[in-house]
Design a protein around this motif. Structure first.
Motif, PDB file in Angstrom:
ATOM      1  N   ILE A 116       9.378  12.784  -4.373  1.00 56.13           N
ATOM      2  CA  ILE A 116      10.059  11.521  -4.104  1.00 56.13           C
ATOM      3  C   ILE A 116      11.330  11.758  -3.299  1.00 56.13           C
ATOM      4  CG2 ILE A 116      11.376   9.649  -5.184  1.00 56.13           C
ATOM      5  CD1 ILE A 116       8.422   9.165  -5.233  1.00 56.13           C
ATOM      6  N   ALA A 117      12.081  12.805  -3.638  1.00 60.28           N
ATOM      7  CA  ALA A 117      13.338  13.092  -2.941  1.00 60.28           C
ATOM      8  C   ALA A 117      13.088  13.403  -1.466  1.00 60.28           C
ATOM      9  CB  ALA A 117      14.057  14.257  -3.619  1.00 60.28           C
ATOM     10  N   TYR A 118      12.145  14.300  -1.190  1.00 62.89           N
ATOM     11  CA  TYR A 118      11.860  14.661   0.199  1.00 62.89           C
ATOM     12  C   TYR A 118      11.201  13.504   0.949  1.00 62.89           C
ATOM     13  CZ  TYR A 118      13.022  19.563  -0.650  1.00 62.89           C
ATOM     14  OH  TYR A 118      13.695  20.726  -0.935  1.00 62.89           O
ATOM     15  N   SER A 119      10.384  12.724   0.255  1.00 64.83           N
ATOM     16  CA  SER A 119       9.730  11.577   0.891  1.00 64.83           C
ATOM     17  C   SER A 119      10.754  10.514   1.273  1.00 64.83           C
ATOM     18  CB  SER A 119       8.664  10.982  -0.037  1.00 64.83           C
ATOM     19  OG  SER A 119       7.622  11.900  -0.272  1.00 64.83           O
ATOM     20  N   ALA A 120      11.729  10.292   0.389  1.00 66.86           N
ATOM     21  CA  ALA A 120      12.783   9.323   0.690  1.00 66.86           C
ATOM     22  C   ALA A 120      13.568   9.759   1.927  1.00 66.86           C
ATOM     23  CB  ALA A 120      13.716   9.176  -0.514  1.00 66.86           C
ATOM     24  N   LEU A 121      13.876  11.055   1.999  1.00 61.51           N
ATOM     25  CA  LEU A 121      14.599  11.585   3.159  1.00 61.51           C
ATOM     26  C   LEU A 121      13.756  11.435   4.425  1.00 61.51           C
ATOM     27  CD1 LEU A 121      17.099  13.069   4.226  1.00 61.51           C
ATOM     28  CD2 LEU A 121      15.941  15.227   3.693  1.00 61.51           C
ATOM     29  N   ALA A 122      12.457  11.739   4.333  1.00 59.23           N
ATOM     30  CA  ALA A 122      11.567  11.613   5.486  1.00 59.23           C
ATOM     31  C   ALA A 122      11.454  10.169   5.945  1.00 59.23           C
ATOM     32  CB  ALA A 122      10.176  12.155   5.129  1.00 59.23           C
ATOM     33  N   THR A 123      11.393   9.249   4.992  1.00 61.65           N
ATOM     34  CA  THR A 123      11.279   7.829   5.332  1.00 61.65           C
ATOM     35  C   THR A 123      12.532   7.330   6.041  1.00 61.65           C
ATOM     36  OG1 THR A 123       9.836   7.450   3.420  1.00 61.65           O
ATOM     37  CG2 THR A 123      10.912   5.523   4.385  1.00 61.65           C
ATOM     38  N   VAL A 124      13.688   7.721   5.526  1.00 66.75           N
ATOM     39  CA  VAL A 124      14.954   7.332   6.159  1.00 66.75           C
ATOM     40  C   VAL A 124      15.060   7.938   7.558  1.00 66.75           C
ATOM     41  CG1 VAL A 124      17.459   7.572   6.046  1.00 66.75           C
ATOM     42  CG2 VAL A 124      16.169   6.995   3.991  1.00 66.75           C
ATOM     43  N   GLY A 153       0.616  15.229  14.289  1.00 69.26           N
ATOM     44  CA  GLY A 153       0.226  16.433  13.571  1.00 69.26           C
ATOM     45  C   GLY A 153       1.396  17.335  13.249  1.00 69.26           C
ATOM     46  N   VAL A 154       2.248  17.577  14.237  1.00 72.63           N
ATOM     47  CA  VAL A 154       3.393  18.454  14.020  1.00 72.63           C
ATOM     48  C   VAL A 154       4.447  17.767  13.145  1.00 72.63           C
ATOM     49  CG1 VAL A 154       5.304  19.689  15.116  1.00 72.63           C
ATOM     50  CG2 VAL A 154       3.029  19.728  16.157  1.00 72.63           C
ATOM     51  N   GLY A 155       4.751  16.506  13.446  1.00 72.75           N
ATOM     52  CA  GLY A 155       5.785  15.791  12.702  1.00 72.75           C
ATOM     53  C   GLY A 155       5.435  15.605  11.239  1.00 72.75           C
ATOM     54  N   ALA A 156       4.271  15.010  10.968  1.00 71.66           N
ATOM     55  CA  ALA A 156       3.853  14.798   9.583  1.00 71.66           C
ATOM     56  C   ALA A 156       3.587  16.136   8.898  1.00 71.66           C
ATOM     57  CB  ALA A 156       2.604  13.924   9.532  1.00 71.66           C
ATOM     58  N   GLY A 157       3.057  17.110   9.655  1.00 70.80           N
ATOM     59  CA  GLY A 157       2.768  18.423   9.083  1.00 70.80           C
ATOM     60  C   GLY A 157       4.010  19.117   8.548  1.00 70.80           C
ATOM     61  N   LEU A 158       5.108  19.011   9.268  1.00 74.57           N
ATOM     62  CA  LEU A 158       6.358  19.627   8.807  1.00 74.57           C
ATOM     63  C   LEU A 158       6.850  18.979   7.510  1.00 74.57           C
ATOM     64  CD1 LEU A 158       8.283  20.080  12.184  1.00 74.57           C
ATOM     65  CD2 LEU A 158       7.383  21.898  10.718  1.00 74.57           C
ATOM     66  N   CYS A 159       6.736  17.654   7.432  1.00 76.63           N
ATOM     67  CA  CYS A 159       7.165  16.955   6.216  1.00 76.63           C
ATOM     68  C   CYS A 159       6.285  17.339   5.034  1.00 76.63           C
ATOM     69  CB  CYS A 159       7.113  15.444   6.432  1.00 76.63           C
ATOM     70  SG  CYS A 159       8.288  14.818   7.648  1.00 76.63           S
ATOM     71  N   VAL A 160       4.975  17.351   5.253  1.00 73.80           N
ATOM     72  CA  VAL A 160       4.032  17.704   4.196  1.00 73.80           C
ATOM     73  C   VAL A 160       4.239  19.155   3.751  1.00 73.80           C
ATOM     74  CG1 VAL A 160       1.577  18.083   3.704  1.00 73.80           C
ATOM     75  CG2 VAL A 160       2.309  15.989   4.852  1.00 73.80           C
ATOM     76  N   ARG A 161       4.587  20.015   4.690  1.00 71.42           N
ATOM     77  CA  ARG A 161       4.778  21.444   4.397  1.00 71.42           C
ATOM     78  C   ARG A 161       5.841  21.673   3.322  1.00 71.42           C
ATOM     79  NH1 ARG A 161       3.758  26.339   6.966  1.00 71.42           N
ATOM     80  NH2 ARG A 161       5.291  27.962   6.611  1.00 71.42           N
ATOM     81  N   VAL A 162       6.909  20.886   3.365  1.00 72.24           N
ATOM     82  CA  VAL A 162       7.985  21.082   2.385  1.00 72.24           C
ATOM     83  C   VAL A 162       7.815  20.209   1.148  1.00 72.24           C
ATOM     84  CG1 VAL A 162       9.619  21.752   4.183  1.00 72.24           C
ATOM     85  CG2 VAL A 162       9.507  19.367   3.473  1.00 72.24           C
ATOM     86  N   GLY A 163       6.756  19.380   1.133  1.00 73.91           N
ATOM     87  CA  GLY A 163       6.474  18.606  -0.073  1.00 73.91           C
ATOM     88  C   GLY A 163       6.872  17.158  -0.023  1.00 73.91           C
ATOM     89  N   GLY A 164       7.108  16.610   1.176  1.00 72.62           N
ATOM     90  CA  GLY A 164       7.466  15.203   1.315  1.00 72.62           C
ATOM     91  C   GLY A 164       6.434  14.456   2.121  1.00 72.62           C
ATOM     92  N   ALA A 165       6.516  13.131   2.102  1.00 68.98           N
ATOM     93  CA  ALA A 165       5.559  12.303   2.831  1.00 68.98           C
ATOM     94  C   ALA A 165       6.297  11.202   3.572  1.00 68.98           C
ATOM     95  CB  ALA A 165       4.549  11.683   1.862  1.00 68.98           C
ATOM     96  N   PRO A 166       6.241  11.202   4.916  1.00 71.08           N
ATOM     97  CA  PRO A 166       6.939  10.166   5.673  1.00 71.08           C
ATOM     98  C   PRO A 166       6.268   8.802   5.610  1.00 71.08           C
ATOM     99  CG  PRO A 166       5.739  11.618   7.157  1.00 71.08           C
ATOM    100  CD  PRO A 166       5.634  12.222   5.779  1.00 71.08           C
ATOM    101  N   SER A 167       5.015   8.725   5.135  1.00 69.62           N
ATOM    102  CA  SER A 167       4.328   7.436   5.027  1.00 69.62           C
ATOM    103  C   SER A 167       3.367   7.477   3.850  1.00 69.62           C
ATOM    104  CB  SER A 167       3.551   7.127   6.314  1.00 69.62           C
ATOM    105  OG  SER A 167       2.435   7.998   6.435  1.00 69.62           O
ATOM    106  N   GLY A 168       2.826   6.304   3.514  1.00 68.19           N
ATOM    107  CA  GLY A 168       1.879   6.214   2.413  1.00 68.19           C
ATOM    108  C   GLY A 168       0.628   7.035   2.657  1.00 68.19           C
ATOM    109  N   MET A 224       0.825  -1.218   0.000  1.00 63.79           N
ATOM    110  CA  MET A 224       0.000   0.000   0.000  1.00 63.79           C
ATOM    111  C   MET A 224       0.856   1.264   0.000  1.00 63.79           C
ATOM    112  SD  MET A 224      -3.414  -0.675   2.299  1.00 63.79           S
ATOM    113  CE  MET A 224      -2.953  -1.990   3.397  1.00 63.79           C
ATOM    114  N   ASN A 225       1.948   1.239   0.758  1.00 70.14           N
ATOM    115  CA  ASN A 225       2.822   2.415   0.790  1.00 70.14           C
ATOM    116  C   ASN A 225       3.453   2.677  -0.576  1.00 70.14           C
ATOM    117  OD1 ASN A 225       2.569   3.413   3.431  1.00 70.14           O
ATOM    118  ND2 ASN A 225       3.935   1.853   4.227  1.00 70.14           N
TER     119      ASN A 225
END
Length: 219
Positions: free
Chosen positions: A87-95, A130-145, A70-71
């Protein structure tokens, strides 16, 4: 092939140190909260995580398999709609998330008493998510699916991201009533409601002023 490489080079040129730092900070906060709050509170989640638990209960298929599938599907959708920077920011967030969670696992939980305080756990957990995922989403990345799916739907429809989170989480939570007591679902609903609103708030906080400042700088 050359055009693809060129597109990736152009996308990577737009990656900034500031956004990378914000992405890592957000993933650290998210992982810290999930380990020290959600993992011991018994409060379930919506989205991909809740869906994997639901499938495990009714089919016996491990979340390790369904979660991965699913992810990946969510990230592919995000890449098609949001581009290569995503993809670049999401990869960084995932790592960053995986690394932080692994470090947290080497230490005991800070607040084990939250296991007996589901309402407090739901509130505190929502703040971290909310704060953690919000910061990632703010710059255009996604830490999870979940985040990738919400960003994609919001981008395609123009709906505010907090309402997209709510819609997807509600669908999963309603289906989870088939095996989870109503009271526990109530706490879960509270935490996803609050975390979704916080993600939207963090994503858009001071956005107008920042955009104006960027324009002035560019000029």
């Amino acid at each position: 092939m050359k055009s693809q490489l060129y597109e990736w080079k152009e996308a990577l040129k737009n990656i900034t140190f500031k956004k990378c730092a914000i992405t890592l900070l957000g993933s650290f906060i998210l992982a810290f909260g999930l380990y020290h709050v959600h993992s011991i509170s018994g409060v379930t989640e919506g989205g991909v995580l809740g869906a994997t638990l639901l499938l495990e209960h009714w089919t016996g298929i491990s979340p390790a398999l369904t979660g991965g599938i699913m992810n990946v599907l969510c990230y592919v959708l995000g890449w098609r709609l949001l581009g290569k920077e995503f993809i670049a920011y999401s990869a960084l967030a995932t790592v960053g998330f995986s690394g932080t969670y692994k470090i947290c696992e080497q230490f005991p939980h800070l607040w084990p008493g939250l296991a007996d305080m589901p309402l407090v756990a739901a509130l505190v957990g929502a703040l971290f998510v909310g704060v953690g995922a919000g910061l990632c989403v703010r710059v255009g990345g996604a830490p999870s699916g979940d985040d990738a799916l919400a960003m994609s739907i919001s981008h395609a429809t123009g709906w505010k991201i907090q309402w997209v989170y709510l819609m997807s989480d509600l669908i999963v939570l309603v289906m989870s009533l088939s095996y989870i007591p109503v009271r526990r679902i109530g706490y879960s609903l509270f935490t996803v409601l609050l975390s979704g609103q916080l993600i939207g708030f963090v994503q858009n906080f001071n956005r107008t002023q920042e955009t104006g400042a960027d324009c002035v700088t560019e000029n």
